[in-house]
Design a protein around this motif. Structure first.
Motif, PDB file in Angstrom:
ATOM      1  N   ALA A 187       0.841  -1.127  -0.037  1.00  0.00           N
ATOM      2  CA  ALA A 187      -0.009  -0.024   0.020  1.00  0.00           C
ATOM      3  C   ALA A 187       0.715   1.361   0.200  1.00  0.00           C
ATOM      4  O   ALA A 187       2.158   1.281   0.382  1.00  0.00           O
ATOM      5  N   VAL A 188       0.410   2.426  -0.419  1.00  0.00           N
ATOM      6  CA  VAL A 188       0.712   3.670  -0.369  1.00  0.00           C
ATOM      7  C   VAL A 188      -0.236   4.341   0.533  1.00  0.00           C
ATOM      8  O   VAL A 188      -1.452   4.424   0.000  1.00  0.00           O
ATOM      9  N   ILE A 189       0.259   5.241   1.477  1.00  0.00           N
ATOM     10  CA  ILE A 189      -0.638   5.885   2.376  1.00  0.00           C
ATOM     11  C   ILE A 189      -0.209   7.333   2.386  1.00  0.00           C
ATOM     12  O   ILE A 189       0.975   7.683   2.414  1.00  0.00           O
ATOM     13  N   LEU A 190      -1.247   8.326   2.466  1.00  0.00           N
ATOM     14  CA  LEU A 190      -1.050   9.685   2.333  1.00  0.00           C
ATOM     15  C   LEU A 190      -2.042  10.284   2.891  1.00  0.00           C
ATOM     16  O   LEU A 190      -3.127   9.846   2.909  1.00  0.00           O
ATOM     17  N   GLU A 191      -2.063  11.778   3.346  1.00  0.00           N
ATOM     18  CA  GLU A 191      -3.046  12.520   3.578  1.00  0.00           C
ATOM     19  C   GLU A 191      -3.392  13.278   2.323  1.00  0.00           C
ATOM     20  O   GLU A 191      -2.283  13.816   1.584  1.00  0.00           O
ATOM     21  N   SER A 192      -4.622  13.617   1.939  1.00  0.00           N
ATOM     22  CA  SER A 192      -4.848  14.498   0.842  1.00  0.00           C
ATOM     23  C   SER A 192      -4.450  15.930   1.350  1.00  0.00           C
ATOM     24  O   SER A 192      -4.086  16.913   0.479  1.00  0.00           O
ATOM     25  N   VAL A 193      -4.451  16.313   2.716  1.00  0.00           N
ATOM     26  CA  VAL A 193      -3.950  17.716   3.006  1.00  0.00           C
ATOM     27  C   VAL A 193      -3.186  17.428   4.099  1.00  0.00           C
ATOM     28  O   VAL A 193      -3.685  16.713   5.108  1.00  0.00           O
ATOM     29  N   GLN A 194      -1.901  17.442   4.398  1.00  0.00           N
ATOM     30  CA  GLN A 194      -0.853  17.091   5.598  1.00  0.00           C
ATOM     31  C   GLN A 194      -1.399  18.147   6.673  1.00  0.00           C
ATOM     32  O   GLN A 194      -1.018  19.385   6.381  1.00  0.00           O
ATOM     33  N   GLY A 195      -1.983  17.713   7.515  1.00  0.00           N
ATOM     34  CA  GLY A 195      -2.551  18.722   8.543  1.00  0.00           C
ATOM     35  C   GLY A 195      -1.581  19.162   9.879  1.00  0.00           C
ATOM     36  O   GLY A 195      -1.261  20.330   9.780  1.00  0.00           O
ATOM     37  N   GLU A 196      -1.094  18.225  10.314  1.00  0.00           N
ATOM     38  CA  GLU A 196      -0.100  18.301  11.493  1.00  0.00           C
ATOM     39  C   GLU A 196       1.305  19.027  11.260  1.00  0.00           C
ATOM     40  O   GLU A 196       2.039  19.672  11.714  1.00  0.00           O
ATOM     41  N   THR A 197       1.602  18.918   9.893  1.00  0.00           N
ATOM     42  CA  THR A 197       2.776  19.505   9.179  1.00  0.00           C
ATOM     43  C   THR A 197       2.590  21.149   9.241  1.00  0.00           C
ATOM     44  O   THR A 197       3.478  21.717   8.877  1.00  0.00           O
ATOM     45  N   GLY A 198       1.280  21.304   9.043  1.00  0.00           N
ATOM     46  CA  GLY A 198       1.225  23.057   8.955  1.00  0.00           C
ATOM     47  C   GLY A 198       0.519  23.194   7.691  1.00  0.00           C
ATOM     48  O   GLY A 198       0.353  24.310   7.177  1.00  0.00           O
ATOM     49  N   VAL A 199      -0.742  22.274   7.353  1.00  0.00           N
ATOM     50  CA  VAL A 199      -1.712  22.377   6.140  1.00  0.00           C
ATOM     51  C   VAL A 199      -1.197  22.370   5.057  1.00  0.00           C
ATOM     52  O   VAL A 199      -0.807  23.463   4.514  1.00  0.00           O
ATOM     53  N   VAL A 200      -0.657  21.437   4.581  1.00  0.00           N
ATOM     54  CA  VAL A 200       0.193  21.367   3.200  1.00  0.00           C
ATOM     55  C   VAL A 200      -0.666  20.549   2.281  1.00  0.00           C
ATOM     56  O   VAL A 200      -0.427  19.195   2.289  1.00  0.00           O
ATOM     57  N   PRO A 201      -1.271  21.167   1.323  1.00  0.00           N
ATOM     58  CA  PRO A 201      -2.073  20.226   0.433  1.00  0.00           C
ATOM     59  C   PRO A 201      -1.135  19.391  -0.628  1.00  0.00           C
ATOM     60  O   PRO A 201      -0.118  19.991  -0.861  1.00  0.00           O
ATOM     61  N   ALA A 202      -1.666  18.423  -0.986  1.00  0.00           N
ATOM     62  CA  ALA A 202      -0.896  17.539  -2.031  1.00  0.00           C
ATOM     63  C   ALA A 202      -0.789  18.280  -3.335  1.00  0.00           C
ATOM     64  O   ALA A 202      -1.745  19.105  -3.711  1.00  0.00           O
ATOM     65  N   PRO A 203       0.116  18.595  -4.084  1.00  0.00           N
ATOM     66  CA  PRO A 203       0.412  19.222  -5.269  1.00  0.00           C
ATOM     67  C   PRO A 203      -0.714  18.746  -6.439  1.00  0.00           C
ATOM     68  O   PRO A 203      -1.115  17.664  -6.365  1.00  0.00           O
ATOM     69  N   GLU A 204      -1.186  19.817  -7.086  1.00  0.00           N
ATOM     70  CA  GLU A 204      -2.266  19.343  -8.018  1.00  0.00           C
ATOM     71  C   GLU A 204      -1.727  18.159  -8.874  1.00  0.00           C
ATOM     72  O   GLU A 204      -0.766  18.194  -9.314  1.00  0.00           O
ATOM     73  N   GLY A 205      -2.727  17.295  -9.042  1.00  0.00           N
ATOM     74  CA  GLY A 205      -2.319  15.885  -9.764  1.00  0.00           C
ATOM     75  C   GLY A 205      -1.674  14.813  -9.256  1.00  0.00           C
ATOM     76  O   GLY A 205      -1.672  13.810  -9.772  1.00  0.00           O
ATOM     77  N   PHE A 206      -1.265  15.208  -7.975  1.00  0.00           N
ATOM     78  CA  PHE A 206      -0.445  14.081  -7.189  1.00  0.00           C
ATOM     79  C   PHE A 206      -1.420  12.830  -7.017  1.00  0.00           C
ATOM     80  O   PHE A 206      -0.973  11.789  -7.082  1.00  0.00           O
ATOM     81  N   LEU A 207      -2.568  13.154  -6.184  1.00  0.00           N
ATOM     82  CA  LEU A 207      -3.431  11.866  -5.870  1.00  0.00           C
ATOM     83  C   LEU A 207      -3.877  11.107  -7.156  1.00  0.00           C
ATOM     84  O   LEU A 207      -3.745   9.989  -7.187  1.00  0.00           O
TER      85      LEU A 207
END
Length: 393
Positions: free
Chosen positions: A186-206
């Motif tokens: 599996a690959v796991i990720l957040e759609s927006v990294q919250g605890e890091t400081g609200v970092v959205p995934a770059p466009e097209g990454f997901l």
């Protein structure tokens, strides 16, 4: 009754509670809507919402009624028996995600991610690829997938088999999968990294991750614990990138799902729903009737009151109001999940905000995290922006 004077409650806290959070600055005793009151009678605008938990604010009548009615009817069954609230909530989540989805209910986001971890291992493969700087919880399995070495180090050795890739880097992820594609579960990720400081995934990454997972036969796990349940202005953060009808294999939820009551969910949207068999996982309190009643009330209210429209409107006002300030470099995130990036470090801003009557969070010296109730009003947003303007002069 406890003595709520500042000197005594702090002493009682330190004497009775493990020091995992240090001693809190204030002692909250009540709340209504987007405002809370401490034991000294001081009122605050809540821009933190229990860390993105109180989706409908404090003491929302729909949650109060649902929970009160349910606790007076049936408080707990364990997962040996069914009850109407858990069936209703599972079906609501299926309607929001996929008609093929199956749901496992837990008590928290960390537990939801544990369920996803175990589900991935049932593919017969062992490698889990997790994003650097990601956060998935503090239980051993969820911590093993958390891409922050400082949080993992005191508890090593972690459960084996987790490797990390740079968040947003599809080429690096492809190379990592390619090292042992037949053993990558599996690959796991957040759609927006919250605890890091609200970092959205770059466009097209997901979308790229979905394509990679399909190519190599790997499960795609998206942690929506913080970004889900309307927080970003859509039901789930992944919907900003994945095409309509395309879903991750596993989606983990918690926080806003219960509107203040403890509940988590691991939603298997594809074939992954058939991996966990009877007896392979469980939770005594998972799918508790009272927590599920709260979850049903949250979803029903978001729909009935067009709460997503409010999320987008208030989020846009917060963004434009704060980006106009000289001290602010930019604001990232979506909806009411915003990271205010300052031009210079301002490490004391959270404490200063408390003094000024605001609850907020500061994940880094130059970042302010804002995750207020999804129902926050125009009045509270405008007052909050005015206070932040004064603090950041």
């Amino acid at each position: 009754m406890p003595d709520n004077t500042a000197q005594n409650w702090k002493s009682d806290w330190e004497n009775a509670v493990m020091p995992t959070y240090g001693t809190p600055a204030i002692n909250l005793v009540s709340g209504k809507g987007s405002r809370v009151t401490d034991s000294d009678g001081k009122e605050y605008i809540d821009l933190l919402a229990g860390i993105a938990v109180n989706a409908l604010g404090h003491a929302h009548p729909a949650i109060v009624e649902a929970v009160s009615t349910q606790i007076a009817t049936l408080g707990h069954t364990s997962n040996i028996f069914a009850h109407p609230q858990v069936i209703a909530l599972a079906n609501k989540l299926r309607n929001l995600i996929s008609p093929d989805a199956h749901v496992f209910f837990s008590n928290s986001g960390a537990e939801a991610n544990e369920a996803a971890f175990k589900t991935a291992r049932l593919t017969g493969k062992s490698r889990i690829l997790a994003a650097e700087h990601g956060f998935h919880g503090r239980t051993m399995g969820s911590l093993a997938m958390t891409g922050q070495s400082g949080k993992r180090a005191p508890f090593e050795p972690m459960p084996a088999g987790v490797e990390f890739y740079p968040y947003g880097d599809l080429d690096a992820l492809r190379a990592l999968i390619g090292q042992t594609p037949d053993d990558t579960a599996a690959v796991i990720l957040e759609s927006v990294q919250g605890e890091t400081g609200v970092v959205p995934a770059p466009e097209g990454f997901l979308t790229g991750v979905r394509a990679l997972c399909d190519e190599f036969g790997v499960l795609m796990i998206v942690d929506e614990v913080q970004a889900g349940m309307g927080r970003t202005g859509q039901w789930f953060g992944y919907q900003a990138d994945l095409p309509a009808g395309v879903v991750p294999d596993l989606i983990t939820l918690a926080k806003g799902l219960g509107g203040g009551l403890p509940i988590g969910a691991c939603v298997a949207a594809t074939r992954a729903g058939q991996l966990l068999a009877a007896g392979q996982h469980g939770s005594t309190f998972g799918g508790n009737p009272v927590s599920c009643a709260a979850g049903n009330a949250v979803i029903d209210t978001i729909v009935a009151d067009n709460v997503l429209d409010n999320v987008n409107a208030q989020g846009e006002y917060l963004r434009t109001g704060l980006e106009a300030l000289d001290a602010v470099d930019h604001v990232r995130g979506r909806g009411l999940m915003l990271g205010v990036v300052l031009k210079d470090a301002h490490p004391g801003i959270a404490a200063e905000a408390l003094d000024a009557g605001l609850l907020l969070n500061q994940p880094a010296d130059d970042v302010i995290r804002l995750v207020p109730p999804l129902t926050i009003t125009d009045t509270d947003v405008r007052e909050a922006v005015a206070i932040l303007k004064e603090l950041l002069k």
